[in-house]
Design an enzyme around this catalytic site. Sequence first.
Site, short mmCIF file in Angstrom:
data_model
loop_
_atom_site.label_atom_id
_atom_site.label_comp_id
_atom_site.label_asym_id
_atom_site.label_seq_id
_atom_site.Cartn_x
_atom_site.Cartn_y
_atom_site.Cartn_z
N CYS A 9 -31.82 7.12 -11.00
CA CYS A 9 -32.30 7.81 -12.19
C CYS A 9 -32.81 9.16 -11.68
O CYS A 9 -33.28 9.24 -10.54
CB CYS A 9 -33.41 7.01 -12.86
SG CYS A 9 -33.76 7.48 -14.55
N CYS A 88 -29.84 6.36 -16.11
CA CYS A 88 -30.16 7.41 -17.07
C CYS A 88 -28.96 8.34 -17.17
O CYS A 88 -28.23 8.54 -16.19
CB CYS A 88 -31.44 8.16 -16.72
SG CYS A 88 -31.38 9.21 -15.27
N CYS A 96 -22.94 12.78 -7.38
CA CYS A 96 -23.67 11.99 -6.38
C CYS A 96 -23.20 12.35 -4.98
O CYS A 96 -22.04 12.74 -4.79
CB CYS A 96 -23.45 10.50 -6.60
SG CYS A 96 -24.23 9.88 -8.10
#
Length: 162
Positions: A9, A88, A96
Amino acid sequence: MSTNVLILCTHNSARSVLSEGMLNHLARQYGKDIKAFSAGSAPSGRVNPYALQALANVGIDTSQYTSKSWDVFTEPGAPKIDIVITVCDSAAAEQCPYWPGSPVKTHWGYPDPSNEVEENKPRAFELTRQAISFKMMQLIQLPLSTMSTAELNTALAAIARS
């Protein structure tokens, strides 16, 4: 061999911490070899006290929980991550880092209980904890050690829709 799950998140202060706590708690309770970790792309530096309280209310020791960067999971000696779950929408939209082992990735979005007015926050965090627990319970019931990447992707997508 343990299945390592990284839950992301953006701020690593509420939903990801609730997820880490619930997955580790359920895995221990049901004797599953699963280890959860949580992190964020822009950690707040603190864990939301309402998240800690929601976990403590179901008997989880939260004394070791911290808000940390996902970068710690790219460093030498970090655990190999098998599954990455974003919880989220903003974290799901971010690029990422690369984690060794090419983990399977999925998104299980939850509304941010931190956005509730102060008097509603305890209930909002508890309801979020329960919603997270529902999906984590489905995850621990999967035969993770025998599933192919394709099977795992299909199962995680089905859980996302539940």
